[in-house]
Design an enzyme around this catalytic site. Structure first.
Site, PDB file in Angstrom:
ATOM      1  N   ASN A   1      -2.812  -0.776  13.630  1.00 49.10           N
ATOM      2  CA  ASN A   1      -2.599  -0.021  12.178  1.00 49.10           C
ATOM      3  C   ASN A   1      -1.914  -1.373  11.650  1.00 49.10           C
ATOM      4  OD1 ASN A   1      -3.149   2.060  10.461  1.00 49.10           O
ATOM      5  ND2 ASN A   1      -0.675   2.408  10.514  1.00 49.10           N
TER       6      ASN A   1
ATOM      7  N   ASP B   1      -6.560   1.857  12.378  1.00 50.03           N
ATOM      8  CA  ASP B   1      -7.969   0.970  12.041  1.00 50.03           C
ATOM      9  C   ASP B   1      -8.794   1.025  13.309  1.00 50.03           C
ATOM     10  OD1 ASP B   1      -5.483   0.081  10.078  1.00 50.03           O
ATOM     11  OD2 ASP B   1      -7.565  -0.173   9.304  1.00 50.03           O
TER      12      ASP B   1
ATOM     13  N   GLN C   1       0.684  -1.182   0.017  1.00 46.47           N
ATOM     14  CA  GLN C   1      -0.079  -0.108   0.113  1.00 46.47           C
ATOM     15  C   GLN C   1       0.844   1.236  -0.039  1.00 46.47           C
ATOM     16  OE1 GLN C   1      -0.658  -2.747   1.900  1.00 46.47           O
ATOM     17  NE2 GLN C   1      -2.928  -3.005   2.205  1.00 46.47           N
TER      18      GLN C   1
HETATM   19  O1  MRU Z   1      -5.519  -3.519   4.838  1.00 48.10           O
HETATM   20  P1  MRU Z   1      -5.602  -1.996   4.517  1.00 48.10           P
HETATM   21  O2  MRU Z   1      -5.002  -1.537   3.454  1.00 48.10           O
HETATM   22  O3  MRU Z   1      -7.109  -1.667   4.630  1.00 48.10           O
HETATM   23  O4  MRU Z   1      -4.969  -1.196   5.793  1.00 48.10           O
HETATM   24  C1  MRU Z   1      -5.093   0.187   6.057  1.00 48.10           C
HETATM   25  C2  MRU Z   1      -4.311   0.608   7.090  1.00 48.10           C
HETATM   26  O5  MRU Z   1      -3.594  -0.005   7.926  1.00 48.10           O
HETATM   27  C3  MRU Z   1      -4.334   2.368   7.251  1.00 48.10           C
HETATM   28  O6  MRU Z   1      -3.081   2.772   7.714  1.00 48.10           O
HETATM   29  C4  MRU Z   1      -5.520   2.729   8.084  1.00 48.10           C
HETATM   30  O7  MRU Z   1      -6.658   2.062   7.885  1.00 48.10           O
HETATM   31  C5  MRU Z   1      -5.585   4.195   8.288  1.00 48.10           C
HETATM   32  S1  MRU Z   1      -6.069   4.875   6.789  1.00 48.10           S
HETATM   33  C6  MRU Z   1      -6.783   6.300   6.868  1.00 48.10           C
END
Ligand code: MRU
Length: 329
Positions: free
Chosen positions: A236, A226, A185
């Protein structure tokens, strides 16, 4: 850029699995498609999946107009599509609570969730930029993890929104985006967003973070969340905890930026949170190419828990909570 929107009775998203190579939209007109998009990470990031879940309830109400049992099952599938980010269950529950008031009320609530996340991004960007200006040297060099920009919210972002705001103010030194194994990501999405914003950046492998901090190349770490527990423990993307340990060792601030919709005061601490395990496939191969010997097993927690005592401050859309001064969310 809107990551997610409601257009002509369907949920329209940017397909994040195709970035950075292709910018494509997906039109989701069934609950199954919304659940699939959330689980495949076509739409991802805590606030964005909360919005997707809420809009998914609006779809479910149309599909199951005369079928209360089917509607309840659809709502449950949306609510549990991914377990860790509190925004998903919260967004679904909030919109589903309007079902007795009818389809128009449900859609209005889902759109309200989306609009509130948009407003929250702008507020966090300002509060976070003000905080970093206070706790860092001028023109700080920042390290961020995963993707927390417009793609993870609706527009703007959480931690990346703060980076963008510092850039707009002419007050940003440099940005390092950690690549974020196994789905990249950081390398795919954060790099793509920074490029579009005109912000100079470098990508580092996840393991480089603590060393770059130790070598004095980073002034602060800034990440999203999260779920933020009542005691300040922050869940997170996997790899966040290592960056927090590195930041503590290097004596630099570790700042979490997340909307109030991510603060879960009903969950006491990080040990109470279900951490999604995404299975072997994402670790033993990349983009369809095996990276391990055949038959290798893997362990793949998608998130980790950063204990509250490693967090300098949490910035939400309404407040700055100084955990380093004993405050709690
Ligand atoms: O698995 P993902 O890509 O959904 O994980 C996302 C994250 O861990 C982000 O850092 C988190 O959602 C914060 S986004 C504003």
């Amino acid at each position: 850029m809107r990551t997610i929107d409601w257009v002509d009775g369907a949920v329209v998203i940017i397909d994040q699995t195709a970035l950075p190579h292709r910018i494509t939209q997906l039109t989701l007109s069934t609950v199954d498609q919304v659940v699939g998009a959330i689980q495949s990470l076509a739409v991802r990031g805590a606030p964005a999946i909360g919005v997707a879940g809420g809009l998914g309830v609006a779809l479910a109400v149309h599909t199951h107009a005369d079928d209360p049992a089917g509607l309840a099952a659809a709502v449950d599938r949306l609510r549990t599509a991914r377990p860790t980010a509190v925004n998903l269950a919260r967004g679904v529950d909030r919109v589903a609570a309007r079902i007795p008031a009818g389809a128009d009320a449900v859609l209005a609530e889902a759109v309200a969730v989306m609009d509130e996340e948009r407003a929250a991004s702008a507020a966090m960007a300002n509060l976070g930029a003000d905080l970093l200006t206070r706790v860092c040297p001028p023109r700080p060099r920042l390290l961020t993890h995963c993707n927390t920009g417009a793609l993870a919210t609706v527009v703007g972002g959480t931690a990346l929104g703060v980076v963008a705001e510092l850039h707009r103010r002419g007050a940003l030194g440099a940005v390092i985006a950690s690549e974020t194994r196994p789905l990249l990501q950081g390398a795919r999405l954060t790099a793509w967003e920074l490029d579009r914003l005109g912000v100079g950046f470098r990508v580092a492998v996840d393991g480089a973070g603590p060393f770059l901090m130790a070598r004095g190349q980073v002034d602060a770490v800034i990440v999203g969340a999260d779920r933020i527990c009542a005691n300040g423990d922050t869940i997170n993307k996997i790899g966040t905890y290592a960056h927090a340990l590195g930041a503590r060792r290097a004596g630099i601030p570790f700042v979490v930026v997340a909307p109030e919709s991510t603060v879960d005061s009903t969950t006491a601490s990080g040990t109470d949170v279900e951490i999604e395990d995404r299975g072997d496939a994402e670790v033993v191969a990349f983009a369809g190419t095996p990276t391990t010997p055949p038959g290798a097993a893997a362990v793949n927690p998608a998130f980790d828990v950063t204990p509250a005592d490693l967090v300098t401050a949490i910035v939400t859309d309404r407040r700055v909570v100084r955990l380093d001064r004993g405050e709690r969310p």
